[in-house]
Write an enzyme that holds these catalytic residues in place. Structure first.
Site, PDB file in Angstrom:
ATOM      1  N   CYS A  78       1.195  -1.150  -0.286  1.00 21.22           N
ATOM      2  CA  CYS A  78      -0.205  -0.035   0.167  1.00 21.22           C
ATOM      3  C   CYS A  78       0.785   1.232  -0.411  1.00 21.22           C
ATOM      4  O   CYS A  78       2.374   1.664   0.364  1.00 21.22           O
ATOM      5  CB  CYS A  78      -1.022  -0.326   1.167  1.00 21.22           C
ATOM      6  SG  CYS A  78      -2.196   1.328   1.623  1.00 21.22           S
ATOM      7  N   CYS A 107       0.384   4.906   6.680  1.00 23.26           N
ATOM      8  CA  CYS A 107       0.141   4.883   7.933  1.00 23.26           C
ATOM      9  C   CYS A 107       1.228   4.219   9.477  1.00 23.26           C
ATOM     10  O   CYS A 107       0.910   2.873   8.460  1.00 23.26           O
ATOM     11  CB  CYS A 107      -1.452   3.960   8.313  1.00 23.26           C
ATOM     12  SG  CYS A 107      -2.088   4.941   6.372  1.00 23.26           S
ATOM     13  N   CYS A 130       1.054   0.443  10.368  1.00 24.04           N
ATOM     14  CA  CYS A 130       0.115  -0.480   8.855  1.00 24.04           C
ATOM     15  C   CYS A 130       0.754  -1.431   8.629  1.00 24.04           C
ATOM     16  O   CYS A 130       2.189  -0.989   8.066  1.00 24.04           O
ATOM     17  CB  CYS A 130      -0.667   0.027   8.643  1.00 24.04           C
ATOM     18  SG  CYS A 130      -1.551  -1.097   7.420  1.00 24.04           S
ATOM     19  N   CYS A 169     -15.980  -8.992   5.703  1.00 24.62           N
ATOM     20  CA  CYS A 169     -15.953  -7.562   5.498  1.00 24.62           C
ATOM     21  C   CYS A 169     -14.520  -8.055   4.384  1.00 24.62           C
ATOM     22  O   CYS A 169     -14.095  -8.792   5.246  1.00 24.62           O
ATOM     23  CB  CYS A 169     -15.480  -6.856   6.697  1.00 24.62           C
ATOM     24  SG  CYS A 169     -14.569  -5.791   6.570  1.00 24.62           S
ATOM     25  N   CYS A 195     -19.751  -6.237   3.499  1.00 17.03           N
ATOM     26  CA  CYS A 195     -18.783  -4.580   4.703  1.00 17.03           C
ATOM     27  C   CYS A 195     -17.718  -5.076   3.414  1.00 17.03           C
ATOM     28  O   CYS A 195     -17.061  -5.758   3.226  1.00 17.03           O
ATOM     29  CB  CYS A 195     -18.013  -5.089   5.722  1.00 17.03           C
ATOM     30  SG  CYS A 195     -17.560  -3.415   6.289  1.00 17.03           S
ATOM     31  N   CYS A 230     -19.151   2.275   8.755  1.00 17.77           N
ATOM     32  CA  CYS A 230     -18.483   1.906   9.927  1.00 17.77           C
ATOM     33  C   CYS A 230     -17.031   2.442  10.246  1.00 17.77           C
ATOM     34  O   CYS A 230     -16.551   2.576   9.375  1.00 17.77           O
ATOM     35  CB  CYS A 230     -18.081  -0.018   9.042  1.00 17.77           C
ATOM     36  SG  CYS A 230     -17.323  -0.672  10.539  1.00 17.77           S
ATOM     37  N   ARG A 243     -17.949  -2.084  17.680  1.00 15.93           N
ATOM     38  CA  ARG A 243     -16.938  -3.494  17.856  1.00 15.93           C
ATOM     39  C   ARG A 243     -16.249  -3.290  18.428  1.00 15.93           C
ATOM     40  O   ARG A 243     -15.029  -2.881  18.598  1.00 15.93           O
ATOM     41  CB  ARG A 243     -16.878  -3.858  16.495  1.00 15.93           C
ATOM     42  CG  ARG A 243     -16.306  -4.938  16.108  1.00 15.93           C
ATOM     43  CD  ARG A 243     -15.938  -5.156  14.632  1.00 15.93           C
ATOM     44  NE  ARG A 243     -17.288  -5.361  13.854  1.00 15.93           N
ATOM     45  CZ  ARG A 243     -17.349  -4.400  12.466  1.00 15.93           C
ATOM     46  NH1 ARG A 243     -16.855  -3.510  12.557  1.00 15.93           N
ATOM     47  NH2 ARG A 243     -18.608  -4.455  12.328  1.00 15.93           N
TER      48      ARG A 243
HETATM   49  N1  SAM Z   1      -6.364   0.756   3.502  1.00 15.24           N
HETATM   50  C1  SAM Z   1      -7.960   1.018   3.989  1.00 15.24           C
HETATM   51  C2  SAM Z   1      -8.121   2.432   5.009  1.00 15.24           C
HETATM   52  O1  SAM Z   1      -7.012   2.116   5.458  1.00 15.24           O
HETATM   53  O2  SAM Z   1      -8.976   2.308   4.595  1.00 15.24           O
HETATM   54  C3  SAM Z   1      -8.536  -0.553   4.483  1.00 15.24           C
HETATM   55  C4  SAM Z   1      -8.239  -1.060   5.434  1.00 15.24           C
HETATM   56  S1  SAM Z   1      -6.706  -0.795   6.386  1.00 15.24           S
HETATM   57  C5  SAM Z   1      -5.919  -1.751   7.230  1.00 15.24           C
HETATM   58  C6  SAM Z   1      -8.495  -0.649   8.268  1.00 15.24           C
HETATM   59  C7  SAM Z   1      -8.637   0.304   9.275  1.00 15.24           C
HETATM   60  O3  SAM Z   1      -7.706  -0.805   9.782  1.00 15.24           O
HETATM   61  C8  SAM Z   1      -7.796   1.581   9.572  1.00 15.24           C
HETATM   62  O4  SAM Z   1      -8.038   2.037   9.641  1.00 15.24           O
HETATM   63  C9  SAM Z   1      -6.760   0.902  11.345  1.00 15.24           C
HETATM   64  O5  SAM Z   1      -7.886   1.261  11.586  1.00 15.24           O
HETATM   65  C10 SAM Z   1      -7.323  -0.235  11.720  1.00 15.24           C
HETATM   66  N2  SAM Z   1      -5.637  -1.101  11.665  1.00 15.24           N
HETATM   67  C11 SAM Z   1      -4.469  -1.660  10.494  1.00 15.24           C
HETATM   68  N3  SAM Z   1      -4.024  -1.942  11.115  1.00 15.24           N
HETATM   69  C12 SAM Z   1      -4.249  -2.572  12.413  1.00 15.24           C
HETATM   70  C13 SAM Z   1      -3.185  -1.680  13.410  1.00 15.24           C
HETATM   71  N4  SAM Z   1      -2.209  -2.370  13.030  1.00 15.24           N
HETATM   72  N5  SAM Z   1      -4.024  -2.351  14.733  1.00 15.24           N
HETATM   73  C14 SAM Z   1      -5.236  -1.978  15.063  1.00 15.24           C
HETATM   74  N6  SAM Z   1      -5.687  -1.121  13.395  1.00 15.24           N
HETATM   75  C15 SAM Z   1      -5.513  -1.186  11.920  1.00 15.24           C
HETATM   76  C1  DTB Z   2     -11.116  -2.251  12.064  1.00 11.55           C
HETATM   77  O1  DTB Z   2     -11.535  -0.881  12.086  1.00 11.55           O
HETATM   78  N1  DTB Z   2     -10.411  -2.982  12.426  1.00 11.55           N
HETATM   79  C2  DTB Z   2     -10.460  -3.994  11.117  1.00 11.55           C
HETATM   80  C3  DTB Z   2     -11.154  -3.387  10.091  1.00 11.55           C
HETATM   81  N2  DTB Z   2     -11.917  -2.287  10.243  1.00 11.55           N
HETATM   82  C4  DTB Z   2     -10.697  -3.336   8.669  1.00 11.55           C
HETATM   83  C5  DTB Z   2      -8.566  -3.897  10.508  1.00 11.55           C
HETATM   84  C6  DTB Z   2      -8.018  -3.936  11.901  1.00 11.55           C
HETATM   85  C7  DTB Z   2      -6.065  -4.867  11.310  1.00 11.55           C
HETATM   86  C8  DTB Z   2      -5.788  -5.007  12.494  1.00 11.55           C
HETATM   87  C9  DTB Z   2      -4.587  -5.000  11.401  1.00 11.55           C
HETATM   88  C10 DTB Z   2      -4.114  -6.532  11.121  1.00 11.55           C
HETATM   89  O2  DTB Z   2      -4.796  -7.819  10.608  1.00 11.55           O
HETATM   90  O3  DTB Z   2      -3.204  -5.615   9.277  1.00 11.55           O
HETATM   91 FE1  SF4 Z   3      -2.497   1.329   3.526  1.00 14.18          FE
HETATM   92 FE2  SF4 Z   3      -2.793   0.179   5.988  1.00 14.18          FE
HETATM   93 FE3  SF4 Z   3      -3.099   2.832   5.726  1.00 14.18          FE
HETATM   94 FE4  SF4 Z   3      -5.140   1.420   4.753  1.00 14.18          FE
HETATM   95  S1  SF4 Z   3      -4.761   1.364   7.119  1.00 14.18           S
HETATM   96  S2  SF4 Z   3      -3.967   2.879   3.813  1.00 14.18           S
HETATM   97  S3  SF4 Z   3      -3.467  -0.685   3.729  1.00 14.18           S
HETATM   98  S4  SF4 Z   3      -0.744   1.878   4.898  1.00 14.18           S
END
Ligand code: SAM
Ligand code: DTB
Ligand code: SF4
Length: 364
Positions: free
Chosen positions: A78, A82, A85, A122, A153, A213, A285
């Site tokens: 990606c 973030c 992430c 989802c 979702c 959501c 959630r």
């Molecule tokens: N790329 C898309 C976005 O950022 O909207 C969708 C997937 S992203 C993984 C969705 C959400 O997962 C993020 O906005 C964040 O709130 C949550 N998330 C991602 N990595 C995480 C982590 N290591 N711990 C907790 N929540 C996480």
């Molecule tokens: C949300 O609030 N948490 C989920 C879902 N929406 C997409 C994602 C959590 C991701 C946790 C890190 C991972 O498994 O990559």
């Molecule tokens: Fe990309 Fe992760 Fe950020 Fe979603 S949360 S935009 S997958 S870096």
């Protein structure tokens, strides 16, 4: 300011939810002030959880938890930054990348999730925003998952109004797009898109008639005020999200937030309780972070008004409690899985909405 007096036995009942302004906790409001939300966070823990549980019972069947299963349909690489992430191309987390999955494989996963007891599926993709050709394939996935009898979702990054419409037409029920944290702390976590970009996507999703959501993450080094501001922003949206995921940061080696100070469990529970009080009709959630959470902390989250979980042994790229552990937890607590709305028609929720009034700011 919220009344922080501990209710005395003779004053139990409605009085203990009065604020000095006369607004009862439990109303559907969109005009919260930061001082009010910070006062909720400052309540004695038991008072806060008590208020949250009472409000929860006024709007939902108690002891019932909605279960969603996640699937990463496109993994890693990606372009966004973030800091939490594992899927960002900027951090070396050793994550294996995967292109967009085949529709048939997604369908198989959805059927397995349904058989295990999930009611919502989802689909998450590591995009900044989806490309037209990918969105056409995802629309097909949505149709298949819906046909399998699950709520749908998707979380695909930023979407335009036209893309949101396309998803709605494909049969999407919910779109997940988190604000993650307060507007002020946001810049410490993400620099490649703005808070306003996120609000614009939420507006496009809402205008397309999709259910929203939207939540955030606790444990990124934010202050209690940042948590209050995140929940305040969500509660003061023109409509509350139907679903509010509260994630505890899952620390992943290689990401900038790996090694952040862990959240005190009671503080995580407080965030759940305040979300429940501010958004009484939303499913709150208990999201990422359950794998390392004790059963007792999870039970407190349910007591504080959480009524939804991610179910199944994986989140997107990290672990989640396996089905056996969750089934055991549900049995220990006497919890049951929420059925889909159409399945629940014969058993209406124990709601008491007669007293619920919407209070919106004049400008909303
Ligand atoms: N790329 C898309 C976005 O950022 O909207 C969708 C997937 S992203 C993984 C969705 C959400 O997962 C993020 O906005 C964040 O709130 C949550 N998330 C991602 N990595 C995480 C982590 N290591 N711990 C907790 N929540 C996480
Ligand atoms: C949300 O609030 N948490 C989920 C879902 N929406 C997409 C994602 C959590 C991701 C946790 C890190 C991972 O498994 O990559
Ligand atoms: Fe990309 Fe992760 Fe950020 Fe979603 S949360 S935009 S997958 S870096």
């Amino acid at each position: 300011m919220v009344d922080t007096d501990t209710p005395r036995p003779e004053h139990r009942g409605m009085h203990d939810t009065k604020t000095p302004q006369g607004a009862n906790l439990g109303q559907i409001r969109h005009d919260w002030s930061l001082a009010e939300v910070e006062a909720l966070f400052a309540l004695p823990f038991l008072d806060l959880v008590f208020h949250a549980q009472r409000i929860h019972r006024a709007h939902f069947e108690p002891n019932t938890v909605q279960m969603s299963t996640l699937l990463s349909i496109k993994t890693g690489a990606c372009p966004e930054d973030c800091a939490y992430c594992p899927q960002s191309v900027r951090y070396d987390t050793g994550l294996e990348r995967d292109a967009l999955m085949e529709v048939a494989a997604v369908r198989e996963c959805a059927l397995r999730a349904k058989a295990a007891g999930a009611t919502r599926f989802c689909m998450g993709a590591a995009y900044r925003s989806p490309k037209a050709k990918d969105l056409a394939v995802i629309a097909e996935m949505i149709r298949e998952v819906r046909a399998a009898g699950l709520e749908t979702c998707a979380t695909l990054g930023m979407v335009t109004p036209a893309q949101a419409e396309q998803l709605k037409t494909a049969g999407l029920d919910f779109y997940n797009h988190n604000l993650d944290t307060s507007p002020e702390f946001y810049g410490e976590i993400i620099t490649t898109r703005t808070y306003q970009d996120r609000l614009d996507t939420l507006e496009a999703v809402r205008d397309a008639g999709l259910k929203v959501c939207c939540g955030g993450i606790v444990g990124m080094g934010e202050s209690v005020t940042d948590r209050a501001k995140l929940l305040l922003t969500l509660a003061n949206l023109p409509e509350h999200p139907e679903s509010v995921p509260i994630n505890q940061l899952v620390q992943v080696p290689g990401t900038p937030l790996n090694g952040a100070a862990p959240v005190e469990p009671f503080d995580f529970v407080r965030a759940i309780a305040v979300a429940r009080i501010l958004m009484p009709r939303a499913h709150v959630r208990l999201s990422a972070g359950r794998e390392t959470m004790s059963d007792e902390t999870q039970a407190l989250c349910f007591l504080a008004g959480a009524n939804s979980i991610f179910y199944g042994e994986r989140l997107l790229t990290t672990g989640n409690p396996d089905v056996q552990r969750d089934q055991k937890l549900f049995a220990r607590l006497g919890l049951k899985a929420e059925t889909r709305p159409e399945q629940a028609a014969a058993a209406p929720a124990a709601t008491d909405r007669a007293h619920v009034h919407e209070t919106r700011p004049a400008t909303a």
